[in-house]
Design a protein around this motif. Structure first.
Motif, mmCIF file in Angstrom:
data_model
loop_
_atom_site.group_PDB
_atom_site.id
_atom_site.type_symbol
_atom_site.label_atom_id
_atom_site.label_comp_id
_atom_site.label_asym_id
_atom_site.label_seq_id
_atom_site.Cartn_x
_atom_site.Cartn_y
_atom_site.Cartn_z
ATOM 1 N N PHE A 1 0.887 11.536 -10.337
ATOM 2 C CA PHE A 1 -0.165 12.606 -10.297
ATOM 3 C C PHE A 1 0.681 14.071 -10.520
ATOM 4 O O PHE A 1 0.357 14.909 -11.058
ATOM 5 N N LEU A 2 1.922 13.788 -9.877
ATOM 6 C CA LEU A 2 2.891 15.051 -9.938
ATOM 7 C C LEU A 2 3.310 15.094 -11.101
ATOM 8 O O LEU A 2 3.611 16.319 -11.576
ATOM 9 N N ILE A 3 3.749 14.112 -11.821
ATOM 10 C CA ILE A 3 4.373 14.098 -13.103
ATOM 11 C C ILE A 3 3.119 14.332 -14.191
ATOM 12 O O ILE A 3 3.498 15.372 -15.102
ATOM 13 N N THR A 4 2.326 13.551 -14.192
ATOM 14 C CA THR A 4 1.160 14.011 -15.227
ATOM 15 C C THR A 4 0.000 14.717 -14.899
ATOM 16 O O THR A 4 -0.721 15.280 -15.894
ATOM 17 N N GLY A 5 -0.079 14.879 -13.644
ATOM 18 C CA GLY A 5 -1.190 15.688 -13.436
ATOM 19 C C GLY A 5 -2.632 15.103 -13.613
ATOM 20 O O GLY A 5 -3.810 15.800 -13.535
ATOM 21 N N SER B 1 -7.286 9.268 -7.405
ATOM 22 C CA SER B 1 -8.121 8.427 -6.701
ATOM 23 C C SER B 1 -7.588 7.256 -6.182
ATOM 24 O O SER B 1 -7.975 6.723 -5.297
ATOM 25 N N ALA B 2 -6.667 6.617 -7.073
ATOM 26 C CA ALA B 2 -5.916 5.467 -6.558
ATOM 27 C C ALA B 2 -5.005 5.689 -5.363
ATOM 28 O O ALA B 2 -4.873 4.926 -4.658
ATOM 29 N N ASN C 1 0.708 -1.056 -0.165
ATOM 30 C CA ASN C 1 0.050 -0.119 -0.040
ATOM 31 C C ASN C 1 0.647 1.360 0.002
ATOM 32 O O ASN C 1 0.403 2.363 -0.645
ATOM 33 N N LEU C 2 1.962 1.376 0.831
ATOM 34 C CA LEU C 2 2.954 2.316 0.617
ATOM 35 C C LEU C 2 3.507 2.713 -0.641
ATOM 36 O O LEU C 2 3.586 3.584 -1.018
ATOM 37 N N ILE C 3 4.032 1.701 -1.097
ATOM 38 C CA ILE C 3 4.460 1.553 -2.584
ATOM 39 C C ILE C 3 3.379 2.156 -3.630
ATOM 40 O O ILE C 3 3.715 3.045 -4.418
ATOM 41 N N ASP C 4 2.187 1.736 -3.268
ATOM 42 C CA ASP C 4 1.178 2.042 -4.297
ATOM 43 C C ASP C 4 0.881 3.667 -4.197
ATOM 44 O O ASP C 4 0.821 4.395 -5.046
ATOM 45 N N ALA C 5 0.682 4.111 -2.865
ATOM 46 C CA ALA C 5 0.569 5.454 -2.605
ATOM 47 C C ALA C 5 1.441 6.469 -2.976
ATOM 48 O O ALA C 5 1.314 7.192 -3.587
ATOM 49 N N GLU C 6 2.811 5.942 -2.924
ATOM 50 C CA GLU C 6 4.037 6.503 -3.411
ATOM 51 C C GLU C 6 3.883 6.691 -5.037
ATOM 52 O O GLU C 6 4.028 7.791 -5.504
ATOM 53 N N THR C 7 3.611 5.493 -5.553
ATOM 54 C CA THR C 7 3.527 5.559 -7.121
ATOM 55 C C THR C 7 2.450 6.317 -7.544
ATOM 56 O O THR C 7 2.567 7.201 -8.507
ATOM 57 N N ARG D 1 4.002 10.720 6.524
ATOM 58 C CA ARG D 1 3.790 10.542 5.024
ATOM 59 C C ARG D 1 2.615 11.272 4.400
ATOM 60 O O ARG D 1 2.598 11.857 3.143
ATOM 61 N N VAL D 2 1.661 10.673 5.041
ATOM 62 C CA VAL D 2 0.191 11.123 4.422
ATOM 63 C C VAL D 2 0.450 12.618 4.387
ATOM 64 O O VAL D 2 -0.126 13.333 3.527
ATOM 65 N N ASN D 3 0.758 13.189 5.568
ATOM 66 C CA ASN D 3 0.726 14.824 5.882
ATOM 67 C C ASN D 3 1.468 15.399 4.613
ATOM 68 O O ASN D 3 1.202 16.282 4.058
ATOM 69 N N ALA D 4 2.697 14.636 4.565
ATOM 70 C CA ALA D 4 3.586 15.102 3.478
ATOM 71 C C ALA D 4 2.733 15.222 2.183
ATOM 72 O O ALA D 4 2.997 16.056 0.995
ATOM 73 N N PHE D 5 2.161 14.154 1.846
ATOM 74 C CA PHE D 5 1.337 13.825 0.587
ATOM 75 C C PHE D 5 0.270 15.098 0.243
ATOM 76 O O PHE D 5 0.100 15.704 -0.637
ATOM 77 N N SER D 6 -0.401 15.343 1.544
ATOM 78 C CA SER D 6 -1.215 16.396 1.341
ATOM 79 C C SER D 6 -0.968 17.728 1.269
ATOM 80 O O SER D 6 -1.231 18.403 0.361
ATOM 81 N N GLN D 7 0.526 18.196 2.018
ATOM 82 C CA GLN D 7 0.834 19.306 1.711
ATOM 83 C C GLN D 7 1.507 19.363 0.073
ATOM 84 O O GLN D 7 1.255 20.566 -0.500
ATOM 85 N N SER D 8 2.084 18.516 -0.535
ATOM 86 C CA SER D 8 2.427 18.626 -1.811
ATOM 87 C C SER D 8 1.468 18.861 -2.793
ATOM 88 O O SER D 8 1.623 19.439 -3.798
ATOM 89 N N LEU D 9 0.493 17.945 -2.543
ATOM 90 C CA LEU D 9 -0.699 17.966 -3.271
ATOM 91 C C LEU D 9 -1.301 19.568 -3.363
ATOM 92 O O LEU D 9 -1.757 20.159 -4.279
ATOM 93 N N ASP D 10 -1.237 20.108 -2.109
ATOM 94 C CA ASP D 10 -1.656 21.503 -1.895
ATOM 95 C C ASP D 10 -0.850 22.376 -2.840
ATOM 96 O O ASP D 10 -1.149 23.372 -3.201
#
Length: 618
Positions: A81-85, A91-92, A70-76, A131-140
C-alpha cells in the motif's frame, strides 16, 4: 465298616479338594484377567491422553505457523500500500490483522496449560499490538502526505518488530516441538508398556490354565484310581455292602430308598436278587423289610444319624437264615454291611447246648465225686478201725510178719485217705463263692505262718517276709496258694542245712511289663512274688512237669505227698489271670515266681463264670 467309611470319606474329601482347587484357580485367573483389563484400560487411557496432547501440540504449532503467516501477509500488504497506494492492499491488510487477532485468541486457549507459552504469547500479543499501532500510525501519515523519510523510518521500525515477533514465535514453536518429542516418547513408552503387560499377563493366564488343566487331569486320575480301589475292596469283602439314597414325597417323608451301589458279595449273599440291583428301590428288592420293621430302622438311621448294629433273621423256603447288619448314615441315605451269620449262629447254639450239657455233666460229676469220696472213705475208716482193734486185742497173738502186714495196710489206708482229701481239695478249688476283695499279703502271710507254726518249729525253718503287695483276690484261694508253696519249700528241704525261705515281691507296669516303683502304679499294674528256698532243688527240665496232677520227682519213701499241691497252686493263679513258673538248681534250692494283676476289671460273678468254664474244659 470303618474302612468303607474311610474310603468314602477319601472320595468325598478328594472331590471337595478338586472343587476347591478349581475354584481357587478360577478366582486367580479371574483376578489376573481383571488386572490385565485394568492395566490395559489404564494404558489405553494414557495413550489416548498422549494422543490428545500430541494433537494439542500439533494444533499449537499450526496456529503459530498461521500467526507467522498472518504477520508476514500484513507486512507485505502494508508495504504494498505504501509503495503503490493501491487500496486493495489495505483491505488485505485488514483481513490479515483480523486473522491475527483470531489466532492470538485461539493460542491463548490452546497454551493455557503451559505458563512459559503463556508468557511468550503475552509478549507476542504486546508486540503485535505495537505493530498494529505502528501500521495505523504509518497509514495516517500516508494519508496526510507524510514524507518518504518518515515512512521508511516506520517501515524500518516495523521490520524490527516483525523480526522480534518472529523470534518469539520461533521460541514458542521450539517449546512446542520439545513438548512434541516428549509426548511422542511417552506415547511410545505407553504403547510398549501396554504390549508388554498384555503379553506377560497372557502368558501367565495360559500358564495358570495349563497348570489347572494338568491338576484337574491328575486329580481325576487319582479319583478314578481311588474309586477303582474302593470297588476292589468292596468286591473283596466277605460281607454284602449296599448304599441307598432316600426317596421322599412332597412333604419330605421317606417313602422308599433307591439302591446306588452294591458289591459283588451282595449278589452272592442273596442269589435270588436280580443281577442288576442298582437303580431299584428297597421295597422292590426287599418288600419284607416293611413288614418286619427293618425299613423303619433304616429311616431312623437317616433321620437321626444313629447307626444300627443288629442281627436279623429271614425265613426262606429251605431254612431260616440269620444276618448281621451294620448301617450308618451317608448323605441323605445310608450304607449297610450284611454278613451271613447263619452258620456261626448255629455253632453258637450248638456250643450253648454243649455248655449246658457240660454243666449238667459237671454237676453230676461233682455229686459223684462227693458220693464217691464219702463211699470210699467209709471202707477206709472201717479198715483203719479194724486195724486198731486187731492191734489192741490180738497184737500179742500175731507174729512179726503179720504185724508188718497190718502196719503196711494201715499206712496204705492213710495214704489213700490223704489222696482222696487232696483230690477233693483240687476239685473244689474255685468252687466256693468267688468274692474279690482287697487282700494285703503283708497281713495274710503272717497268719499263714502262724497256722504252720508246728511244722516250722519241727523243721527249725526260717521264713523271711519282705514288703508284699496289696491286690484284688479271693482270700481263701490266696491263703491256700501260699500255704502250699511254704509247705512245699519246707518239705523238700536239704538234710545238710537249716531251712530258709524268702518271700519277696516287685511291681510291674503290666502283666508282662517292666519293673516300676510303687509310686508309678496304675490300674494295669501287676506284681511279681518270689518264694525262694534253699532246699534240694530240681532240674529245670522238669519245671513244667511239677505243676501237673499226680506228678512227683521223688519216691514216696523219700518225701510224702500226693503230687497235687502244686497243681492246685497253678489252678488258683490261673483263675486270678496270673502265671506261676518254677526255677531250680539241684542241691541248691528252688524259686517259685508268681505274677498276678493288682486289680481285676471284672466282677466276682465273671470270675465265678471263668472258674466254671475252666472246670468244664478240664
Amino acid at each position: 465298616m470303618a474302612i468303607y467309611k474311610t474310603l468314602f470319606a477319601d472320595l468325598t474329601k478328594d472331590k471337595y479338594s478338586l472343587i476347591r482347587r478349581v475354584l481357587i484357580a478360577f478366582l486367580f485367573v479371574l483376578t489376573v484377567i481383571n488386572v490385565i483389563i485394568f492395566l490395559s484400560w489404564d494404558s489405553f487411557n494414557k495413550m489416548e491422553a498422549n494422543e490428545k496432547m500430541v494433537q494439542h501440540t500439533h494444533l499449537a504449532l499450526r496456529n503459530f505457523e498461521i500467526l507467522r503467516s498472518n504477520l508476514i501477509d500484513a507486512e507485505t500488504n502494508y508495504r504494498g500500500f505504501l509503495i503503490t497506494g493501491d487500496t486493495s492492499f489495505m483491505s488485505a491488510f485488514k483481513a490479515s490483522r483480523d486473522s491475527m487477532e483470531h489466532r492470538v485468541k485461539q493460542l491463548d486457549t490452546i497454551v493455557s496449560d503451559n505458563p512459559r507459552q503463556l508468557l511468550l504469547l503475552d509478549t507476542l500479543k504486546k508486540d503485535i499490538q505495537k505493530r498494529v499501532n505502528a501500521f495505523s500510525q504509518s497509514l495516517d501519515q500516508e494519508t496526510s502526505q507524510a514524507s518518504s523519510k518518515e515512512s521508511y523510518a516506520i517501515i524500518y521500525q516495523s521490520q524490527r518488530l516483525l523480526d522480534q515477533m518472529g523470534a518469539i514465535i520461533d521460541s514458542a514453536e521450539k517449546e512446542e516441538n520439545v513438548l512434541m518429542k516428549q509426548r511422542n516418547k511417552e506415547q511410545e513408552a505407553a504403547t510398549h508398556q501396554t504390549r508388554i503387560t498384555i503379553i506377560i499377563f497372557t502368558i501367565m493366564v495360559l500358564s495358570i490354565l495349563l497348570v489347572a488343566l494338568v491338576t484337574i487331569i491328575s486329580e481325576l486320575n487319582k479319583r478314578a484310581a481311588l474309586e477303582e480301589l474302593l470297588k476292589s475292596v468292596l468286591d473283596a469283602s466277605p460281607s454284602g455292602i449296599q448304599s441307598f439314597q432316600s426317596l421322599r414325597n412332597h412333604t419330605g417323608k421317606i417313602i422308599d430308598f433307591r439302591l446306588l451301589q452294591a458289591n459283588k458279595t451282595s449278589y452272592d449273599l442273596l442269589p435270588s436278587l436280580p443281577r442288576a440291583l442298582e437303580g431299584k428301590t428297597m421295597l422292590q428288592l426287599y418288600p419284607e423289610n416293611l413288614k418286619d420293621g427293618l425299613f423303619d430302622k433304616y429311616v431312623n438311621v437317616v433321620e437321626t444319624g444313629v447307626p444300627i448294629n443288629i442281627e436279623h433273621s429271614s425265613q426262606s423256603e429251605k431254612r431260616k437264615k440269620w444276618y448281621h447288619i451294620i448301617g450308618a448314615k451317608l448323605g441323605d441315605g445310608f450304607t449297610i454291611t450284611i454278613t451271613n451269620i447263619t452258620e456261626s449262629k448255629k455253632m453258637k447254639n450248638d456250643l450253648e447246648n454243649s455248655m449246658n450239657a457240660l454243666r449238667r455233666n459237671n454237676k453230676e460229676l461233682e455229686q459223684f465225686a462227693y458220693v464217691a469220696s464219702h463211699d470210699l472213705q467209709e471202707p477206709l475208716r472201717k479198715i483203719l478201725a479194724f486195724i486198731d482193734r486187731l492191734r489192741s486185742k490180738a497184737l500179742s497173738s500175731l507174729n512179726e510178719e503179720s504185724i508188718s502186714y497190718m502196719d503196711r495196710i494201715s499206712i496204705a489206708a492213710d495214704r489213700m485217705r490223704t489222696l482222696i482229701n487232696d483230690l477233693l481239695t483240687y476239685s473244689r478249688s474255685g468252687k466256693e463263692e468267688a468274692e474279690l476283695k482287697e487282700i494285703n499279703l503283708n497281713v495274710l502271710l503272717p497268719q499263714i505262718l502262724s497256722d504252720l507254726e508246728v511244722i516250722i518249729q519241727q523243721k527249725q525253718a526260717t521264713i523271711t517276709l519282705e514288703s508284699l503287695p496289696v491286690l484284688d483276690a479271693i482270700e481263701t484261694q490266696m491263703r491256700q496258694l501260699f500255704q502250699n508253696l511254704i509247705i512245699n519249700a519246707i518239705k523238700f528241704s536239704s538234710p545238710n542245712r537249716l531251712v530258709k525261705v524268702l518271700i519277696r515281691s516287685e511291681y510291674l507296669k503290666s502283666i508282662t511289663g517292666n519293673i516300676i516303683t510303687k509310686d508309678q502304679l496304675n490300674n494295669d499294674s501287676s506284681c511279681r512274688i518270689y518264694v525262694e528256698d534253699n532246699g534240694i532243688g530240681f532240674n529245670n527240665q522238669y519245671a513244667q512237669k511239677i505243676f501237673q496232677l499226680f506228678q512227683r520227682l521223688h519216691g514216696r519213701s523219700e518225701y510224702e505227698g500226693t503230687g497235687i499241691g502244686l497243681a492246685i497252686c497253678k489252678k488258683i493263679v490261673s483263675l486270678h489271670h496270673g502265671t506261676i513258673v518254677a526255677e531250680g538248681k539241684p542241691g541248691e534250692g528252688a524259686v517259685f515266681i508268681i505274677t498276678l494283676p493288682l486289680h481285676h476289671l471284672v466282677s466276682s460273678e465273671a470270675i465265678s463264670h471263668m472258674e466254671e468254664t475252666s472246670d468244664l474244659n478240664g
